[in-house]
Design a protein around this motif. Structure first.
Motif, PDB file in Angstrom:
ATOM      1  N   LEU A  67       0.809  -1.230   0.000  1.00 30.18           N
ATOM      2  CA  LEU A  67       0.000   0.000   0.000  1.00 30.18           C
ATOM      3  C   LEU A  67       0.836   1.270   0.000  1.00 30.18           C
ATOM      4  O   LEU A  67       0.296   2.354  -0.206  1.00 30.18           O
ATOM      5  CB  LEU A  67      -0.923   0.019   1.229  1.00 30.18           C
ATOM      6  N   ARG A  68       2.104   1.133   0.253  1.00 23.57           N
ATOM      7  CA  ARG A  68       2.915   2.341   0.446  1.00 23.57           C
ATOM      8  C   ARG A  68       2.864   3.277  -0.755  1.00 23.57           C
ATOM      9  O   ARG A  68       2.622   4.476  -0.617  1.00 23.57           O
ATOM     10  CB  ARG A  68       4.362   1.953   0.752  1.00 23.57           C
ATOM     11  N   ASN A  69       3.102   2.756  -1.939  1.00 21.01           N
ATOM     12  CA  ASN A  69       3.093   3.607  -3.131  1.00 21.01           C
ATOM     13  C   ASN A  69       1.705   4.149  -3.417  1.00 21.01           C
ATOM     14  O   ASN A  69       1.535   5.295  -3.814  1.00 21.01           O
ATOM     15  CB  ASN A  69       3.614   2.826  -4.342  1.00 21.01           C
ATOM     16  N   ARG A  70       0.695   3.312  -3.194  1.00 12.72           N
ATOM     17  CA  ARG A  70      -0.669   3.727  -3.498  1.00 12.72           C
ATOM     18  C   ARG A  70      -1.131   4.879  -2.600  1.00 12.72           C
ATOM     19  O   ARG A  70      -1.909   5.742  -3.029  1.00 12.72           O
ATOM     20  CB  ARG A  70      -1.607   2.527  -3.329  1.00 12.72           C
ATOM     21  N   LEU A  71      -0.664   4.887  -1.321  1.00 12.72           N
ATOM     22  CA  LEU A  71      -1.196   5.836  -0.356  1.00 12.72           C
ATOM     23  C   LEU A  71      -0.261   7.008  -0.037  1.00 12.72           C
ATOM     24  O   LEU A  71      -0.620   7.895   0.734  1.00 12.72           O
ATOM     25  CB  LEU A  71      -1.519   5.111   0.955  1.00 12.72           C
ATOM     26  N   LYS A  72       0.946   7.022  -0.633  1.00 20.55           N
ATOM     27  CA  LYS A  72       1.916   8.036  -0.220  1.00 20.55           C
ATOM     28  C   LYS A  72       1.498   9.455  -0.588  1.00 20.55           C
ATOM     29  O   LYS A  72       2.001  10.419  -0.021  1.00 20.55           O
ATOM     30  CB  LYS A  72       3.289   7.712  -0.789  1.00 20.55           C
ATOM     31  N   LYS A  73       0.546   9.598  -1.518  1.00 24.90           N
ATOM     32  CA  LYS A  73       0.068  10.929  -1.889  1.00 24.90           C
ATOM     33  C   LYS A  73      -1.158  11.356  -1.071  1.00 24.90           C
ATOM     34  O   LYS A  73      -1.672  12.456  -1.260  1.00 24.90           O
ATOM     35  CB  LYS A  73      -0.251  10.983  -3.381  1.00 24.90           C
ATOM     36  N   ASN A  74      -1.626  10.477  -0.187  1.00 31.02           N
ATOM     37  CA  ASN A  74      -2.780  10.799   0.660  1.00 31.02           C
ATOM     38  C   ASN A  74      -2.275  11.466   1.935  1.00 31.02           C
ATOM     39  O   ASN A  74      -1.634  10.826   2.761  1.00 31.02           O
ATOM     40  CB  ASN A  74      -3.555   9.521   0.994  1.00 31.02           C
ATOM     41  N   PRO A  75      -2.543  12.761   2.149  1.00 31.47           N
ATOM     42  CA  PRO A  75      -1.973  13.481   3.296  1.00 31.47           C
ATOM     43  C   PRO A  75      -2.486  12.994   4.644  1.00 31.47           C
ATOM     44  O   PRO A  75      -1.873  13.276   5.678  1.00 31.47           O
ATOM     45  CB  PRO A  75      -2.378  14.938   3.038  1.00 31.47           C
ATOM     46  N   SER A  76      -3.602  12.290   4.655  1.00 30.45           N
ATOM     47  CA  SER A  76      -4.153  11.826   5.933  1.00 30.45           C
ATOM     48  C   SER A  76      -3.574  10.484   6.367  1.00 30.45           C
ATOM     49  O   SER A  76      -3.853  10.014   7.471  1.00 30.45           O
ATOM     50  CB  SER A  76      -5.676  11.716   5.849  1.00 30.45           C
ATOM     51  N   VAL A  77      -2.775   9.856   5.505  1.00 30.82           N
ATOM     52  CA  VAL A  77      -2.231   8.527   5.800  1.00 30.82           C
ATOM     53  C   VAL A  77      -0.711   8.602   5.906  1.00 30.82           C
ATOM     54  O   VAL A  77      -0.046   9.175   5.045  1.00 30.82           O
ATOM     55  CB  VAL A  77      -2.618   7.510   4.703  1.00 30.82           C
ATOM     56  N   THR A  78      -0.173   8.055   7.002  1.00 26.51           N
ATOM     57  CA  THR A  78       1.278   7.988   7.179  1.00 26.51           C
ATOM     58  C   THR A  78       1.671   6.577   7.592  1.00 26.51           C
ATOM     59  O   THR A  78       0.877   5.841   8.164  1.00 26.51           O
ATOM     60  CB  THR A  78       1.767   8.980   8.254  1.00 26.51           C
ATOM     61  N   MET A  79       2.911   6.212   7.277  1.00 29.44           N
ATOM     62  CA  MET A  79       3.475   4.934   7.683  1.00 29.44           C
ATOM     63  C   MET A  79       4.513   5.203   8.772  1.00 29.44           C
ATOM     64  O   MET A  79       5.403   6.036   8.583  1.00 29.44           O
ATOM     65  CB  MET A  79       4.158   4.237   6.501  1.00 29.44           C
ATOM     66  N   ARG A  80       4.407   4.518   9.894  1.00 26.63           N
ATOM     67  CA  ARG A  80       5.380   4.724  10.971  1.00 26.63           C
ATOM     68  C   ARG A  80       5.377   3.510  11.883  1.00 26.63           C
ATOM     69  O   ARG A  80       4.477   2.681  11.863  1.00 26.63           O
ATOM     70  CB  ARG A  80       5.045   5.973  11.784  1.00 26.63           C
ATOM     71  N   GLY A  81       6.386   3.439  12.709  1.00 25.07           N
ATOM     72  CA  GLY A  81       6.443   2.379  13.699  1.00 25.07           C
ATOM     73  C   GLY A  81       5.480   2.662  14.841  1.00 25.07           C
ATOM     74  O   GLY A  81       5.012   3.791  15.027  1.00 25.07           O
ATOM     75  N   SER A  82       5.170   1.644  15.606  1.00 23.73           N
ATOM     76  CA  SER A  82       4.303   1.815  16.769  1.00 23.73           C
ATOM     77  C   SER A  82       4.980   2.706  17.797  1.00 23.73           C
ATOM     78  O   SER A  82       6.208   2.766  17.893  1.00 23.73           O
ATOM     79  CB  SER A  82       3.980   0.462  17.397  1.00 23.73           C
ATOM     80  N   LEU A  83       4.181   3.407  18.588  1.00 21.54           N
ATOM     81  CA  LEU A  83       4.734   4.258  19.640  1.00 21.54           C
ATOM     82  C   LEU A  83       5.462   3.390  20.660  1.00 21.54           C
ATOM     83  O   LEU A  83       4.951   2.347  21.080  1.00 21.54           O
ATOM     84  CB  LEU A  83       3.601   5.036  20.326  1.00 21.54           C
ATOM     85  N   PRO A  84       6.664   3.784  21.051  1.00 23.75           N
ATOM     86  CA  PRO A  84       7.419   2.971  22.018  1.00 23.75           C
ATOM     87  C   PRO A  84       6.762   2.996  23.389  1.00 23.75           C
ATOM     88  O   PRO A  84       6.116   3.973  23.773  1.00 23.75           O
ATOM     89  CB  PRO A  84       8.797   3.642  22.039  1.00 23.75           C
TER      90      PRO A  84
END
Length: 546
Positions: A67-84
Motif C-alpha cells: 500500500l505504500r506507493n498507493r497511499l503516499k500521496k494521501n496526506p491523511s495517511v502515514t506509515m510509521r512504527g508503533s509508539l514505544p
C-alpha cells in the motif's frame, strides 16, 4: 503501522461504520483489515446541531508494504512504527543506603512512587491525610456537619486535591518521551475508562478516581513500596559535605498523636506536598530552602443549567452526547486575564477548606456528569505585585486573607450570590431559577466584597464578555460562589538542572512545588523526578527495611 488522521463520522455512528470508513480510505477489503486502534477522538461541533467525531487511528493490515506507493500521496495517511512503550530502567551508579522517601500522595507523589517501586527502590510514601476510603467518609462528614479535620479534607489525603474534582486529564505539556501517554495508560490499567487513552478531553470523575487511587497504591505496595498515612513532614535534617548541603533525614509526626514522631534517614526526599501545604512551605522557608512567590489566579465559581451549556455547545439540549464543557478566556486593557478553569459539566461546587476560619471552594463531577448544573471557576491572574508584603510566602498570605473574608462573610458556609447582585455590589437574598448544587452548606451574601475592587471588576467584565460566546452566561440569576483560591501553588520551590533543590537529594515535585498545573502534569512531573533519581542512584539493596 499505518496511521490515518481526520476520519470524520457523523454522531451517532457504530464501530462497524468506522471500520468501513477505514477500509474506504485505504481502498482495501474488510477481510484485509487485521485490527485498528483509536489514538485520538475529538468532537467537531462547527456545524451544530450536526455533530461529528474526528478520529486518528492506527491500523494493521495484511501485506502493508504493497500500500505504500498507493497511499503516499494521501496526506491523511502515514506509515510509521508503533509508539514505544515507556521505559523503567535505573542507570544510576551511586547505591542508596536507605529507601527514598516521598512526601505526599497526590498525582505527583503517587506516580513518582509507582515508577520508583517499579524500578526496585521500595519507596516510603508519607501522607498527612487519611487513606482514600477513610478520607472520603471524613470529607462527606465535613460537608454534612461543617466539622473540618485540618489534616484530612478535600486538600489533604490519599490522591491529593484532584481526588475531589472533575478528574480532568488534559495537559499542554510537550511530551516527547511519552510520559503523558504513560500516565493515561496507568490510570486506565487501574480502573479508569479506556476512553481516556484517546479522548481529546479525557476525564475520570471523582467516584472513579477513588477506585483508581486505591488500585495504584496496592500496586506500589505489591512492588515493595510502603505507605504511612496521617503522617506529616515536620522537618528536614541536612548535613554539610564537600559538595554542599545534603539531606540526612526526614522528620515526621503522627497527626492523630503528635507525640509520635519518627526520623527517617534517607539520601532522597521527594517533596510532592501539594499546593495547600502552607505549614510545610513555612518549614522550608525556615530551613532556608530557595523559594519564590509565583503568579496564580483567584476568583469565583459560577453555576448555570447544564441544559443551557449543552444547547450552546451542541446546538441541542439532548444530543445523546455527554454533558458539554467549555473553556473561555478574555484579556483586558488593565493587563488582567480572566479565564475559566476546572470546568465541571453536570457537577457540584464543593467546600474545599483545609484551615479553620478560612474557606475555599472547588468544583467536582462524578464520572456520569449527571448533575443539573454546570460549574466552572472564573479566575483572574494575580502576580507578586498584587500581594501584600514580600518574601516567598506573600502569595500564601494573600490567599489566606481572601479565605478569611469568605469564611466571615459566609458565616462558615460557602458564600453565594446572584450575578446581577454581584454587579450591583449588594447581597442576594436567595436563588432565582438556578438552585445551587453545593457540597456543604451555603449562605446568601455579597461575594463581591471579598475581593479588591480591581479583581471584582475584572471578574464582572470577564463574565459579560463570556456571554458573547455562550449566550446566557451573564444571566442575572447565575450563581456565584467564593472563594476559588487554590488554582495552583502560590510558591515555587526552586530546583536546578538535575531537578534537585540546593539541598542535594531533595527533589521538589508537582503542583505544590510550582512545576505542574493539574492531575496529568503533576503525575508527569512525578515520573520525571523518578527518572532523574534513577539516573543518579541505584536502589537500596538490603533486605532489611530501612
Amino acid at each position: 503501522m499505518i496511521q490515518i488522521q481526520q476520519i470524520k463520522l457523523k454522531i451517532p455512528h457504530t464501530d462497524t461504520e468506522l471500520k468501513k470508513k477505514i477500509c474506504h480510505i485505504l481502498r482495501i477489503r474488510p477481510d484485509e483489515l487485521q485490527s485498528f486502534r483509536i489514538l485520538k477522538r475529538s468532537l467537531d461541533a462547527r456545524r451544530k446541531p450536526e455533530l461529528f467525531y474526528v478520529y486518528t487511528v492506527e491500523v494493521s493490515i495484511r501485506q502493508e508494504n504493497r500500500l505504500r506507493n498507493r497511499l503516499k500521496k494521501n496526506p491523511s495517511v502515514t506509515m510509521r512504527g508503533s509508539l514505544p512503550s515507556y521505559s523503567y530502567q535505573s542507570s544510576g551508579t551511586k547505591t542508596l543506603s536507605h529507601r527514598p522517601v516521598i512526601c505526599g500522595t497526590g498525582p505527583a507523589g503517587l506516580f513518582c512512587g509507582y515508577a520508583l517501586a517499579k524500578m526496585g527502590y521500595r519507596p516510603i510514601l508519607l501522607e498527612r491525610g487519611a487513606a482514600v476510603d477513610e478520607r472520603v467518609k471524613e470529607v462527606e462528614n465535613f460537608w454534612k456537619t461543617g466539622k473540618l479535620l485540618p489534616e484530612s479534607n478535600v486538600q489533604f489525603g490519599e490522591g491529593g486535591a484532584g481526588t475531589f474534582s472533575d478528574g480532568k486529564l488534559n495537559t499542554l505539556i510537550h511530551d516527547p518521551d511519552g510520559r503523558g501517554r504513560e500516565v493515561l495508560r496507568i490510570f486506565a490499567e487501574h480502573g479508569a475508562s479506556p476512553e481516556i487513552l484517546y479522548d481529546s478531553k479525557p476525564h475520570i470523575g471523582t467516584d472513579k478516581l477513588i477506585q483508581v487511587v486505591r488500585s495504584i497504591r496496592t500496586a506500589i505496595q505489591s512492588m515493595g513500596g510502603e505507605f504511612s498515612f496521617r503522617t506529616r513532614l515536620t522537618d528536614i535534617l541536612t548535613k554539610d559535605t564537600e559538595d554542599g548541603s545534603r539531606i540526612q533525614a526526614a522528620v515526621s509526626q503522627n497527626t492523630l498523636d503528635p507525640a509520635v514522631t519518627e526520623v527517617l534517614n534517607t539520601e532522597v526526599l521527594v517533596l510532592a506536598i501539594g499546593h495547600s501545604a502552607r505549614d510545610t512551605f513555612s518549614m522550608l522557608e525556615k530551613r532556608k530552602f530557595p523559594m519564590e512567590a509565583k503568579s496564580f489566579a483567584v476568583g469565583v465559581r459560577i453555576e448555570h443549567p447544564q441544559k443551557m451549556i449543552n444547547q450552546s455547545q451542541y446546538g441541542a439540549v439532548d444530543s445523546g452526547l455527554p454533558a458539554a464543557s467549555y473553556k473561555l478566556t478574555a484579556n483586558f486593557p488593565n493587563g488582567r486575564s480572566v479565564y475559566t478553569f476546572c470546568m465541571c459539566p453536570g457537577g457540584y461546587v464543593v467546600n474545599a477548606s483545609s484551615e479553620p476560619g478560612k474557606l475555599a471552594v472547588n468544583g467536582m463531577s462524578y464520572s456520569g456528569r449527571s448533575g443539573k448544573n454546570a460549574n466552572s471557576a472564573v479566575i483572574v491572574t494575580v502576580t507578586p505585585d498584587d500581594y501584600p508584603g514580600d518574601g516567598p510566602l506573600a502569595g500564601v498570605s494573600f490567599q489566606q486573607q481572601l479565605e478569611e473574608a469568605a469564611y466571615r462573610l459566609g458565616e462558615g458556609a460557602v458564600p453565594v450570590q446572584l450575578f446581577q447582585d454581584f454587579c450591583a455590589d449588594r447581597p442576594s437574598a436567595g436563588p432565582g431559577q438556578i438552585t445551587p448544587q453545593i457540597k456543604g452548606s451555603c449562605h446568601w451574601t455579597n461575594v463581591r466584597s471579598i475581593f479588591p475592587e480591581e479583581i471584582s471588576k475584572s471578574l464582572e467584565e470577564g463574565i459579560r464578555d463570556f456571554d458573547r460566546k455562550i449566550p446566557g452566561y451573564a444571566r442575572p440569576d447565575a450563581v456565584i460562589s467564593a472563594v476559588e483560591s487554590r488554582t495552583s501553588s502560590p510558591v515555587r520551590i526552586l530546583r536546578g538542572p538535575a531537578l534537585e533543590s540546593s539541598v542535594q537529594g531533595v527533589y521538589p515535585c508537582g503542583e505544590g512545588a510550582g512545576y505542574a498545573g493539574g492531575i496529568t502534569s503533576a503525575a508527569m512531573d512525578g515520573l520525571r523526578i523518578a527518572r532523574a533519581i534513577s539516573q543518579i542512584y541505584r536502589p537500596f539493596s538490603s533486605t532489611d527495611p530501612a
